[in-house]
Design a protein around this motif. Structure first.
Motif, PDB file in Angstrom:
ATOM      1  N   ILE A 311       0.990  -1.124  -0.042  1.00  0.00           N
ATOM      2  CA  ILE A 311       0.103   0.392  -0.149  1.00  0.00           C
ATOM      3  C   ILE A 311       0.570   1.069   0.242  1.00  0.00           C
ATOM      4  CG2 ILE A 311      -0.406  -0.194   2.543  1.00  0.00           C
ATOM      5  CD1 ILE A 311      -2.795   1.027   1.550  1.00  0.00           C
ATOM      6  N   ARG A 312       2.128   1.176   0.211  1.00  0.00           N
ATOM      7  CA  ARG A 312       3.115   2.314   0.046  1.00  0.00           C
ATOM      8  C   ARG A 312       2.657   3.081  -0.731  1.00  0.00           C
ATOM      9  NH1 ARG A 312       7.470   2.428   0.466  1.00  0.00           N
ATOM     10  NH2 ARG A 312       8.179   4.132   2.053  1.00  0.00           N
ATOM     11  N   PRO A 313       3.084   3.194  -1.907  1.00  0.00           N
ATOM     12  CA  PRO A 313       2.536   4.217  -2.997  1.00  0.00           C
ATOM     13  C   PRO A 313       1.302   4.680  -3.128  1.00  0.00           C
ATOM     14  CG  PRO A 313       3.753   1.596  -3.625  1.00  0.00           C
ATOM     15  CD  PRO A 313       2.936   1.585  -2.377  1.00  0.00           C
ATOM     16  N   ALA A 314       0.237   4.107  -2.584  1.00  0.00           N
ATOM     17  CA  ALA A 314      -1.271   5.065  -2.799  1.00  0.00           C
ATOM     18  C   ALA A 314      -1.102   5.514  -1.278  1.00  0.00           C
ATOM     19  CB  ALA A 314      -2.234   3.796  -2.973  1.00  0.00           C
ATOM     20  N   LEU A 315      -0.533   5.159  -0.552  1.00  0.00           N
ATOM     21  CA  LEU A 315      -0.622   5.690   1.157  1.00  0.00           C
ATOM     22  C   LEU A 315       0.324   6.690   1.087  1.00  0.00           C
ATOM     23  CD1 LEU A 315      -2.385   5.683   3.762  1.00  0.00           C
ATOM     24  CD2 LEU A 315      -0.413   4.430   4.275  1.00  0.00           C
ATOM     25  N   TYR A 316       1.371   7.257   0.771  1.00  0.00           N
ATOM     26  CA  TYR A 316       3.020   8.016   1.152  1.00  0.00           C
ATOM     27  C   TYR A 316       3.304   8.349  -0.130  1.00  0.00           C
ATOM     28  CZ  TYR A 316       3.126   5.081   5.236  1.00  0.00           C
ATOM     29  OH  TYR A 316       3.122   4.379   6.507  1.00  0.00           O
ATOM     30  N   GLU A 317       3.048   7.683  -1.297  1.00  0.00           N
ATOM     31  CA  GLU A 317       3.351   7.803  -2.777  1.00  0.00           C
ATOM     32  C   GLU A 317       5.015   8.026  -2.938  1.00  0.00           C
ATOM     33  OE1 GLU A 317       1.860  11.898  -3.724  1.00  0.00           O
ATOM     34  OE2 GLU A 317       0.225  11.801  -5.027  1.00  0.00           O
ATOM     35  N   SER A 318       5.188   6.890  -2.231  1.00  0.00           N
ATOM     36  CA  SER A 318       5.898   6.118  -2.049  1.00  0.00           C
ATOM     37  C   SER A 318       6.544   5.849  -2.906  1.00  0.00           C
ATOM     38  CB  SER A 318       6.365   5.132  -0.898  1.00  0.00           C
ATOM     39  OG  SER A 318       5.444   4.256  -0.850  1.00  0.00           O
ATOM     40  N   PHE A 319       8.072   5.495  -4.219  1.00  0.00           N
ATOM     41  CA  PHE A 319       9.088   4.970  -4.900  1.00  0.00           C
ATOM     42  C   PHE A 319       9.249   3.415  -4.319  1.00  0.00           C
ATOM     43  CE2 PHE A 319      12.572   4.579  -7.949  1.00  0.00           C
ATOM     44  CZ  PHE A 319      11.782   5.496  -8.512  1.00  0.00           C
ATOM     45  N   HIS A 320       8.971   3.020  -5.608  1.00  0.00           N
ATOM     46  CA  HIS A 320       9.700   1.297  -5.360  1.00  0.00           C
ATOM     47  C   HIS A 320      10.074   1.474  -6.984  1.00  0.00           C
ATOM     48  CE1 HIS A 320       8.107  -0.110  -1.236  1.00  0.00           C
ATOM     49  NE2 HIS A 320       7.574   1.165  -2.047  1.00  0.00           N
ATOM     50  N   ARG A 321      11.324   1.279  -6.652  1.00  0.00           N
ATOM     51  CA  ARG A 321      12.353   0.745  -8.641  1.00  0.00           C
ATOM     52  C   ARG A 321      11.927  -0.307  -8.619  1.00  0.00           C
ATOM     53  NH1 ARG A 321      17.801   1.339  -9.217  1.00  0.00           N
ATOM     54  NH2 ARG A 321      18.410   2.216  -7.023  1.00  0.00           N
ATOM     55  N   ILE A 322      10.848  -0.637  -9.600  1.00  0.00           N
ATOM     56  CA  ILE A 322      10.459  -1.643 -10.469  1.00  0.00           C
ATOM     57  C   ILE A 322      11.604  -1.971 -11.443  1.00  0.00           C
ATOM     58  CG2 ILE A 322       8.048  -2.322 -11.725  1.00  0.00           C
ATOM     59  CD1 ILE A 322       6.416  -0.683  -9.627  1.00  0.00           C
ATOM     60  N   TRP A 323      12.071  -3.066 -12.169  1.00  0.00           N
ATOM     61  CA  TRP A 323      11.919  -3.588 -12.818  1.00  0.00           C
ATOM     62  C   TRP A 323      11.876  -4.950 -13.352  1.00  0.00           C
ATOM     63  CZ3 TRP A 323      13.981  -0.608 -16.547  1.00  0.00           C
ATOM     64  CH2 TRP A 323      15.123  -0.665 -17.096  1.00  0.00           C
ATOM     65  N   PRO A 324      11.930  -5.722 -15.286  1.00  0.00           N
ATOM     66  CA  PRO A 324      11.686  -6.578 -15.348  1.00  0.00           C
ATOM     67  C   PRO A 324      12.624  -8.088 -14.133  1.00  0.00           C
ATOM     68  CG  PRO A 324      11.670  -5.572 -17.306  1.00  0.00           C
ATOM     69  CD  PRO A 324      12.180  -4.772 -15.971  1.00  0.00           C
ATOM     70  N   VAL A 325      11.419  -9.126 -13.880  1.00  0.00           N
ATOM     71  CA  VAL A 325      12.990 -10.125 -13.519  1.00  0.00           C
ATOM     72  C   VAL A 325      13.717 -10.805 -14.202  1.00  0.00           C
ATOM     73  CG1 VAL A 325      12.780 -12.680 -12.312  1.00  0.00           C
ATOM     74  CG2 VAL A 325      10.692 -10.843 -11.761  1.00  0.00           C
ATOM     75  N   ILE A 326      13.467 -11.150 -15.364  1.00  0.00           N
ATOM     76  CA  ILE A 326      13.778 -11.046 -16.580  1.00  0.00           C
ATOM     77  C   ILE A 326      13.720 -10.228 -17.641  1.00  0.00           C
ATOM     78  CG2 ILE A 326      14.465 -13.536 -18.723  1.00  0.00           C
ATOM     79  CD1 ILE A 326      12.722 -14.330 -17.146  1.00  0.00           C
ATOM     80  N   VAL A 327      15.131  -9.455 -17.756  1.00  0.00           N
ATOM     81  CA  VAL A 327      16.010  -8.212 -18.516  1.00  0.00           C
ATOM     82  C   VAL A 327      15.692  -8.472 -20.177  1.00  0.00           C
ATOM     83  CG1 VAL A 327      16.973  -6.363 -19.002  1.00  0.00           C
ATOM     84  CG2 VAL A 327      17.002  -7.232 -16.566  1.00  0.00           C
ATOM     85  N   PRO A 328      14.634  -8.136 -20.628  1.00  0.00           N
ATOM     86  CA  PRO A 328      14.921  -8.300 -22.023  1.00  0.00           C
ATOM     87  C   PRO A 328      16.446  -7.587 -22.895  1.00  0.00           C
ATOM     88  CG  PRO A 328      13.195  -6.969 -21.849  1.00  0.00           C
ATOM     89  CD  PRO A 328      13.667  -7.111 -19.809  1.00  0.00           C
TER      90      PRO A 328
END
Ligand SMILES: Cc1ncc(COP(=O)(O)O)c(C=O)c1O
Length: 435
Positions: A311-328
């Motif tokens: 819920i952190r992004p919705a609650l605090y507008e917090s930033f999490h890195r997001i990246w593919p598990v298998i990188v193209p």
């Protein structure tokens, strides 16, 4: 993020492939690194060694029993804020004698449970709570050890929802009130004030607020001792920030550089209540892409993790890195600088299946084009992730995996639909129904 790393374009947690874990245990899936957790604890124990510290891991950050067990086995104490967290610590084999009991609204039952378990001390947040502790301790014929939680009135310069050290915060008491309370409990046979507690906020990335708070604490410790209180502990709380985005956080050694010299002359032992700095970057959330969709100029990546999982992004507008598990092919590991334009990516809103516009994990995030079935890693999700999850939209909570080198332990199985309705079945006339 050292314990999460890419090898030949595939994400690993320690020595296990995250894609293999997702295939085995399904998604959404929390994956934690034991080495990262233990490493975080050890680095605090080392950096603050001059103050003979008792690191009381803040259970609220991630309360999975397997993690608490690992912490206990590595010499950690615990910071609990409810009877439920105390119960978890005991279940995991933790020593309540190395636990501090905090929280702004302890019930009489929770106070009694803490006294019975023999917690190291209560962090007292108000005069009224102190009255309750005295009453319960007297009834039980024991002396309650305590620290007053004082607001040093410093600005931790963090998100307003996780800032607690200002005078107007609901937590603790200001310095004048704590002094008055110190006088009021002088000679009270049912309590023993053995510590001073300050927690000024969370995700703090500069050392100045700690320097300011520690300076005020030293004066206060002296004043309480002059009153005759046997203060031998200073509890600095938690709050050390971590790198969510780039290199925004300070190393724990830098915090130690301002706290240790300030507190050393008091002769107090240090209690710390770290949560995020131990668990935050020790965990990721893994999800699988369900659909992609374009609305006007907006591109949506709809994947199976939602605000009920994190819920952190919705609650605090917090930033999490997001990246593919298998990188193209042709793309790097997750970039340090998300503001930079990354060739081969376009902006995507990463959203979940929950029926809320607030159900997003990232907005306008540079990501490569992905397809149904591809896996995403949402980084820095080990703290305040699973513990804040819910069953909103009747979504079963994710499974949790604890990785240790080449082995994986199912630390919590995925919930089933049966789990979600079991406490309501009696009302339908199942066995055990009233009336
Ligand atoms: C009193 C207290 N101690 C410790 C913590 C843990 O903070 P962090 O996870 O930022 O280290 C919190 C978090 O809210 C807290 O309120």
């Amino acid at each position: 993020m050292d314990h999460f790393h890419y090898r030949d374009g595939r994400l690993y947690c320690e020595d296990l492939s995250v894609a293999d874990l997702a295939d085995t245990y399904g998604t959404p899936l929390y994956v934690y690194s034991q080495a990262a957790i233990v490493g975080g604890l050890k680095s605090l124990q080392t950096a603050f060694a001059a103050l003979n510290p008792l690191v009381c891991y803040s259970v609220k950050a991630n309360s999975n029993l397997s993690i608490l067990k690992v912490m206990a086995e590595n010499g950690s104490g615990f910071d609990v804020v409810s009877g439920g967290e105390l119960y978890r610590v005991e279940k995991a084999g933790g020593d309540p004698g190395r636990a501090v009991f905090a929280g702004v609204g302890k019930t009489d039952e929770e106070i009694a449970a803490g006294l019975k378990a023999g917690v190291l001390m209560f962090n007292v947040e108000s005069e009224a709570e102190l009255d309750a502790i005295v009453r319960v301790a007297k009834a039980m014929g024991v002396v309650a050890p305590l620290a007053l939680r004082v607001n040093p009135d410093v600005d931790p310069k963090t998100h307003r929802y996780i800032s607690t050290g200002k005078k107007e915060s609901k937590f603790g008491m200001d310095i004048d009130r704590s002094l008055a309370l110190g006088y009021a409990i002088k000679g009270n046979p049912h309590v023993s004030m053995i510590g001073v507690h300050m927690h000024i906020g969370s995700q703090i990335t500069t050392t100045e607020p700690y320097a300011g708070a520690a300076g005020k604490a030293v004066t206060l410790i002296g004043q309480f001792r002059e009153m005759g209180h046997p203060v031998s502990w200073f509890n600095m709380g938690g709050g050390f920030g971590i790198n969510y985005k780039g290199r925004e956080a300070k190393a724990v050694e830098e915090f130690a550089n301002v706290i240790v010299p300030a507190i050393k002359p008091t002769g107090c032992r240090l209690v710390m209540e770290p949560g995020r700095v131990i668990a935050g970057n020790a965990g990721i959330l893994v999800s699988r892409v369900l659909y992609t969709k374009q609305s006007g100029e907006k591109r949506f990546l709809i994947q199976d993790a939602a605000m009920n999982d994190l819920i952190r992004p919705a609650l605090y507008e917090s930033f999490h890195r997001i990246w593919p598990v298998i990188v193209p092919a042709g793309l790097p590991a997750p970039p340090d600088d998300y503001e930079a334009s990354i060739e081969g990516t376009e902006p995507w809103d990463v959203v979940g299946p929950v029926c809320e516009s607030g159900d997003f994990l990232a907005k306008d995030r540079a990501l490569p084009r992905l397809d149904r079935g591809d896996l995403l890693a949402i980084f820095s999700a080990g703290a305040y992730g699973m513990v804040m999850s819910s069953n909103y939209n009747t979504r079963p909570r994710a499974a949790e995996i604890l990785v240790d080198g080449t082995s994986a332990c199912l630390a919590r199985r995925r919930e089933t639909y049966e789990d979600l309705v079991e406490h309501e079945l009696a009302a339908l006339g199942a066995p055990g129904a009233l009336g």
